[in-house]
Every structure is written in structure tokens, then in C-alpha cells.
Design an enzyme around this catalytic site. Structure first.
Site, PDB file in Angstrom:
ATOM      1  N   ALA A  20      23.791 -28.966  14.525  1.00 52.47           N
ATOM      2  CA  ALA A  20      24.471 -30.129  14.505  1.00 52.47           C
ATOM      3  C   ALA A  20      25.384 -30.037  15.610  1.00 52.47           C
ATOM      4  O   ALA A  20      25.877 -31.000  16.366  1.00 52.47           O
ATOM      5  CB  ALA A  20      25.255 -30.619  13.203  1.00 52.47           C
ATOM      6  N   THR A  53      22.879 -31.701   9.260  1.00 54.26           N
ATOM      7  CA  THR A  53      22.095 -30.751   8.830  1.00 54.26           C
ATOM      8  C   THR A  53      22.146 -30.216   7.631  1.00 54.26           C
ATOM      9  O   THR A  53      23.200 -29.881   7.092  1.00 54.26           O
ATOM     10  CB  THR A  53      21.884 -29.558  10.075  1.00 54.26           C
ATOM     11  OG1 THR A  53      23.278 -29.099  10.181  1.00 54.26           O
ATOM     12  CG2 THR A  53      21.535 -30.052  11.332  1.00 54.26           C
ATOM     13  N   ASP A  70      34.756 -30.522  10.905  1.00 47.81           N
ATOM     14  CA  ASP A  70      33.590 -29.646  10.537  1.00 47.81           C
ATOM     15  C   ASP A  70      33.751 -29.156   8.945  1.00 47.81           C
ATOM     16  O   ASP A  70      33.211 -27.978   8.852  1.00 47.81           O
ATOM     17  CB  ASP A  70      33.724 -28.402  11.450  1.00 47.81           C
ATOM     18  CG  ASP A  70      32.526 -27.670  11.136  1.00 47.81           C
ATOM     19  OD1 ASP A  70      31.376 -28.124  10.814  1.00 47.81           O
ATOM     20  OD2 ASP A  70      32.559 -26.414  11.560  1.00 47.81           O
TER      21      ASP A  70
END
Length: 723
Positions: A204, A265, A335
Site C-alpha cells: 500500500a 492490502t 497508517d
């Protein structure tokens, strides 16, 4: 409802949730000692072996074995060890079947041993091209294998799914599962359900679109593919779940010619409930991280929940049909993946038994979810965090406005940072104690939104924030204090009360995965180069072994001829290890990589060789004479293109080369030969000519020279530079 019936051939089969589980449904003839649905379904009762990644489909990583217990653990000694041939991060969970142990190592290699004696049986090297390393955000690691019938299944770093003969290691078939022209990688362990091999991928940060797919275990034929984020071109003919997702994105940006995939992902966690016939997957972060660039609203700031990023998704393993989802971090921008370990258990909550799913994702909250429906049950913070005031009754975070950096456009110190409060390292659940053991840590990060950022699908680390090259204070004492705020801990978490029962503090973060046992023990390795056993009830340390290297992988336990063994793959590496200051990863000094499998038993008398001295290169850079403008350019480009492997501010790790100590610093042409021409591509250092001009590459060299001189001036201890 469970009931046993008898197949016409006289083989017992299990009817469960409407599915008939025969000895083998993959079209292959079952072999003696092979792995089939019945063995996988009954893995919990098969305490001698470890036949699937989390020992059972529930991924609890609990073994009922009790020969090694609180009274006998003090007699635990080294039975045997095996050196690995890769000095990179080791993250795999071994499998044990019928007296043989199988494991993967860095660079996607596979090795087989006699589980009692350590005698090598065979090994396999998929010959992953060295240049693949540049696609891996977090080291060239691999987390393990899956087993079905007489074969083992491996995902390679370059995106292949490989079936190996379990007795010989010979390749039965292999299948490319990704577009290898893009920055996909595979580091996670496959899972197998009813003859279907399930595998996801990573990438990603480099701009790919995530998915999980199922392949026929017999021949590798792709059976279905489940995308986790929309393309942006969905219409009424698209799957309904992707139409629902598209409504939560700016699809004009997602479908534009310079879009980079969206991310999402499925690079690690999965779990399976056979009774409900639901496969649970954890979905990762967005690409880029900064939602203001990934999915902007009319005012240019981030907008939309961006399904199914940072979500747990339940799907049917036979068809890939969507069933439900729960999003832990709507509109993810930090993230905060939900790819962390998923555990299934039955818990009594508010006076009734609930079938639950538990996860401690990166965002700092521990979640308990109804695994049949996806209904939110509870969530509380398991580490300090400052991005949300809490989770509301609907399971949605109550966000702190200042932390929403994709809205403010201003830098902010956010806790946790991108490493999370818990990363990939597996947890464990002890059903007798009712506790989940979490390898947690505390680490904040300053997210500084980059103005006028553009994606780079060729080589760029596509986050949309400046995370990588902040200037460091010249005083080493201050630097140590800064690193001292990064803490690691082992937490025993009560998922019903949603609170910690006990905590063990470690010298630093990035400590290993967990094993819980019927002997009342919890095993874990740590960044302080120790493998230890703790009292599962109190956290008291009962035993320890000096492993000579940091341990990040999770242990397993098994028996051979009635004798219990405990095994763990040791070897410092992974995301934190390659990006942290190699001298300051914990308060005990540098951690070197010595990659080994360590196997213990009661009365073991084995010894490791004497620990080698840490190799050192001098800190002897040429004088820094470049202009402030050149150094500023180099700092900017280093942050985006170099920091992910060579550490922010060029501090240098002990796993990858420390650029401040490179002999090429004094030779512009030699530096260009490496970075521009890619003469070391077979070592993973590819050419960056598609993304950086020669002028920019030399500016990076000048920035590193400046940093090296700064650190030489404060007489930093020498660091190792080792691949």
C-alpha cells in the site's frame, strides 16, 4: 450444530454449518499423515503438532501442553539450534507435523528439520530477485507456511504462491498472484480452508490496490478474488459491497490517471470460524496515507470513510462473498491498519455467552466484536493515545480535531504513530485465564503534511507526509531521552473488563509474538535479545535464555514421542529494526542480527557458540561543503526515497547499511553508480533513475555527508553495517 456421519467409503466426515467436511475435497487422493479438513478442524485436540499458522483456525496460539510448566520451566534448556543463511528479519511461525518441523526465513526460503534432533531434511530457495527488496516497506521477511494433504504452501516476496512436496521440498506448482510490474509483495502466511489456499499481499505504501484471493490447492487455479477498495469506476454491474465502498471515496480522484491504487492490502491476519463458515480478514492502510490526497472533499481536505480500509471484513471462503465489515478507523490517515492479529473466542459478556472476534489494531484500542454479525460490543484503549477521546456506542471513534491532520493541514504529534500500539507480532489467548497477551508498545510520531505532494508509482514511499528526515539534536543524551519515550511491553488484557491485568516493561519496542500454554506459561522473545517465560496469571518472569539477537517472531510448542519442545525463530529485523537508530533501539545498546531457530526441552544441554563481536565501520565522512540549498534538497528527497530502508535522518540501523559510513560518500561517481545506475540491484539496491535526477541523487549524498559530520562531532559510538 455438529454431527458425525459416515461417508460411503467408510471415512468419517464432519457435517458442520451445512458443510460436509470430507477427508479431502481438492481432487487429490489423501495420503497417510496428510492434512485435511478433519485434521484442521480438530487441530485444537492435536497438541503434538502445530499444523496451521495460529495452531487452530481460531488463531488463539494457545497449546494445552503442560509438561513444561511453572514448576519445570526452570529446567528448560537448549535442545538444538539451526543457523539461518539470511541476516535479515525473521518473523515466521514454524509448522510441525508428525515429527518434522518446517519454517520459512527471510527472502522466502523454506527449511525442513527433524523436530526432535534438528537434523536438516531439505531446503528450498525460490530465488526471489534481489531488486524485489525495494518493494518491501518492512524488510524481506516471511511469516510462514500453510499445509494441505502432502504439500506445503508458500507466498514469496515477489508475489508467487508455491506448492512444495512436504517430504522432499520439490516444487509441485507455482502461480504468480500479483501484477509483478507493480510494487506488490507477499510476506504473510497463507491459510487453507477446504482445499482452497487463501493469500493476500502488501504494497500500500507504494501504491497498489489490495485484495485477497483463493487458489485451488491441487493446481493453483485462481477460484475467486476479493478487492478491498473500489477502483472508482463502479456501476450497477459491480459487486454490491464495492458499490457501497465507492460511496465513501472521492471516486474521481481514485479513478484518475495518476491514481496509485488506494491501498487496503491484506498483508497478514486471517481467522476462520467453521461453524459460521466465515473467513475474517484484516485490511490495511490507505495509499497514500494522507486522505487529503487520496480522497479530498470540495475544500481539498480529506473526506469519506474510505471503505474498506482499516476494517475487519467477514467473507465466505467458498465464494469470496462479502458478509459484513467493521471499520476500526474510518477515514484512515495515520497508517492505522487493521491487519493485526485476529483471535476468535467464546466469552461470557453481560451474563451471556458471545461468539466474539478480538483485535488490538494499530490505533491503540482493543476491540471485541460479535463475529456472527459484526456488531460492536466494546473497545477501550490498551496504550495511551491522543487521536480519539474514545469509541462511541456505535463503535465509531470520537476524534480529536487537532489529530485529524488531513483536515487541518498542520503538523501534529500523534500517539500512536505509524508503528501503532501493536503491530504484526501475534497475540495469544489463554482460555483458562480469559486473557489476551499483547506485544504492545508506545511510540508517537509527528505527521507533517506535505504541500503540493504528487504520487510516484515508480519508487516513492507514497504517504503524503514528511516523516523521514527531521534534524536531530546534537546532544546524544537528549537523543537517548527521545528514544526512551518509545516503550515496549507485554500486556495481559482482560477482554471482558477491557483492562490490563498485568504488564511487563521491556528495554524497548518491537518485541516478539506470544505463545500461551496449559502449563500456565506465556513465552515471548524481545528486543533485548532474550527469550523468556512468564507466569500467565501474574506476569512474573520464571525463566530466560540469552538469544544473542533480538526476537520478533512468535514461539510454538509441540511434542515428539511424548516429549515437549518449545521453538522460536530468532533474528532482529522488520519495520522498526531497519528504520530505528541502531545504537538506541533500546537502553541496552545495539541489537545485531544472528538468525537462528532455537529449540528447547526440559533437560536440554545444548549451548550456542560464543556471540560474535558486532562488526563496526568507522564514522569518517568527507567534509560537508555543499550549500544549504543543496542539503535541503537532499534532505527532502532522502525522506521520501531512502528513509524507509536506511532510517530517518540517516541514523543507520544494524540490519541494513548505515549510509553515513559508506565509502561512496567521498566519491560522487561511485554513489551515482549505486543509486542512479543500480549496480547493486541484486542486493536490493535498485536504480532510482526513474524517480530522481543525478542532481537530486548527489544532493542526497551531500545531506548524508552533513548528517555524518554532525554525528561524528558528538562522537557517536560506531554502528554495525550488515546486510
Amino acid at each position: 450444530m455438529r454431527k458425525w456421519t459416515t461417508a460411503l467409503a467408510g471415512i468419517a466426515v464432519l457435517s458442520l454449518g451445512g458443510i460436509t467436511l470430507a477427508a479431502c475435497n481438492s481432487g487429490e487422493e489423501m495420503v497417510e499423515g496428510g492434512i485435511d479438513n478433519i485434521r484442521l478442524m480438530n487441530a485444537d485436540a492435536d497438541s503434538a503438532n502445530w499444523i496451521t499458522h495460529g495452531r487452530t483456525y481460531s488463531e488463539q496460539r494457545f497449546s494445552p501442553l503442560s509438561q513444561v510448566n511453572q514448576e519445570t520451566v526452570g529446567e528448560l534448556g537448549l535442545a538444538w539450534y539451526a543457523d539461518m543463511d539470511t541476516a535479515r528479519g525473521q518473523e515466521a511461525t514454524p509448522l510441525v507435523m508428525d515429527g518434522k518441523l518446517y519454517l520459512t526465513t527471510a527472502w522466502s526460503k523454506v527449511k525442513a528439520f527433524d523436530a526432535a534432533t534438528g537434523e536438516p531434511l531439505w531446503e528450498y530457495d525460490p530465488q526471489v530477485p534481489g531488486e524485489t527488496a525495494v518493494k518491501a516497506c518492512c524488510d524481506v521477511v516471511n511469516r510462514g507456511l500453510a499445509a494441505w494433504n502432502d504439500k506445503l504452501y508458500l507466498g514469496t516476496l515477489d508475489g508467487r504462491l508455491v506448492a512444495l512436496d512436504r517430504d522432499t521440498g520439490e516444487v509441485a506448482w507455482e502461480k504468480v498472484t500479483v501484477d509483478q510490474s507493480k510494487a506488490y509483495t507477499v510476506t504473510g502466511a497463507p491459510r487453507i480452508i477446504d482445499g482452497k489456499v487463501l493469500i493476500g499481499n502488501g504494497g500500500a505504501e507504494f501504491g497498489v490496490r489490495g485484495y485477497i484471493a483463493a487458489y485451488d490447492a491441487a493446481d493453483g487455479e485462481e477460484l475467486w478474488r476479493f478487492y478491498t477498495v473500489p477502483e472508482g469506476t463502479e456501476d450497477e454491474s459491480s459487486p454490491a459491497y464495492l458499490q457501497e465502498a465507492a460511496a465513501t471515496w472521492n471516486t474521481d480522484v481514485l479513478a484518475s490517471s495518476d491514481a496509485i491504487g488506494g491501498g487496503g492490502t491484506v498483508w497478514d491476519s486471517m481467522a476462520y470460524d467453521p461453524e459460521l463458515d466465515l473467513l475474517y480478514i484484516g485490511v490495511g492502510n490507505g495509499s497514500p496515507w494522507n486522505r487529503a490526497y487520496r480522497s479530498p472533499g470540495a475544500d481539498g481536505t480529506g473526506e469519506g470513510d474510505n471503505l474498506y480500509l482499516s476494517s475487519i471484513v467477514a467473507i465466505r471462503p467458498d465464494t469470496g462473498e462479502y458478509v459484513w465489515h467493521y471499520q476500526t478507523t474510518p477515514g484512515e490517515t495515520w497508517d492505522y491498519t487493521a491487519t493485526q492479529h485476529i483471535i476468535l473466542a467464546d466469552l461470557e459478556i453481560d451474563g451471556r455467552e458471545r461468539q466474539v472476534l478480538m483485535q488490538a489494531p494499530k490505533n491503540g484500542f482493543f476491540y471485541v466484536i460479535d463475529r456472527a454479525t459484526g456488531e460492536f460490543i466494546s473497545a477501550e484503549e490498551y496504550i495511551p493515545q491522543n487521536w480519539a477521546e474514545g469509541i462511541d456506542e456505535n463503535g465509531r471513534p470520537i476524534e480529536v480535531a487537532e489529530a485529524r491532520i488531513d483536515k487541518t493541514g498542520e503538523p501534529a504529534l500523534v500517539m500512536p504513530g505509524p508503528l501503532g500500539g501493536h503491530n504484526w507480532h501475534p497475540m495469544a489467548f489463554h482460555p483458562g485465564e480469559g486473557l489476551v497477551y499483547i506485544p504492545a508498545f508506545e511510540a508517537a510520531t509527528i505527521y507533517d503534511p506535505e504541500p503540493d505532494w504528487k504520487p510516484d508509482p515508480a519508487r516513492g514511499f507514497n504517504v503524503g507526509f514528511n516523516l523521514g528526515a527531521g534534524d536531530l539534536p546534537p546532544d546524544m543524551g537528549i537523543r537517548k531521552q527521545v528514544y526512551g519515550t518509545v516503550k515496549g511491553k507485554l500486556m495481559a488484557w482482560d477482554p471482558v473488563a477491557q483492562e490490563a491485568r498485568w504488564t511487563v516493561e521491556f528495554p524497548g519496542p518491537w518485541n516478539g509474538g506470544i505463545l500461551a500454554t496449559g502449563g500456565g506459561l506465556v513465552f515471548q522473545g524481545n528486543s533485548g535479545s532474550e527469550f523468556a517465560a512468564y507466569d500467565a496469571s501474574t506476569g512474573e518472569k520464571l525463566w530466560g535464555f540469552p538469544a544473542q539477537t533480538g526476537i520478533v517472531a512468535p514461539p510454538i510448542t509441540y511434542t515428539v514421542d511424548g516429549e515437549q519442545f518449545v521453538a522460536v525463530l530468532a533474528g532482529w529485523g522488520g519495520a522498526y529494526a531497519i528504520t530505528a537508530d541502531g545504537e538506541l533501539v533500546n537502553d541496552q545498546g545495539p541489537v545485531q542480527n544472528i538468525s537462528r531457530l532455537l529449540v528447547f526441552k526440559i533437560g536440554g544441554t545444548g549451548e550456542l557458540p560464543e556471540q560474535p563481536e558486532l562488526a563496526r565501520l568507522p564514522l569518517d565522512p568527507p567534509p560537508s561543503r555543499a550549500s544549504a540549498e543543496v542539503i535541503a534538497l537532499g534532505k527532502e528527497k532522502y525522506a521520501r526515497y531512502c528513509a524507509v530502508c536506511h532510517a530517518p535522518a540517516a541514523v543507520g540501523s544494524t540490519v541494513l547499511p548505515d549510509l553515513r559510513r559508506s565509502a561512496t560518500l567521498a566519491n560522487k561517481q561511485a554513489w551515482l553508480a549505486v543509486v542512479h545506475q543500480g549496480i547493486l540491484k541484486d542486493n536490493g539496491m535498485v536504480s532510482f533513475a526513474d524517480s530522481l535526477s543525478e542532481e537530486e541523487i548527489d544532493a542526497i549524498r551531500e545531506y548524508v555527508i552533513k548528517r555524518a559530520n554532525e554525528d561524528k562531532a558528538i562522537e557517536r559510538p560506531a554502528q554495525v553495517a550488515r546486510r
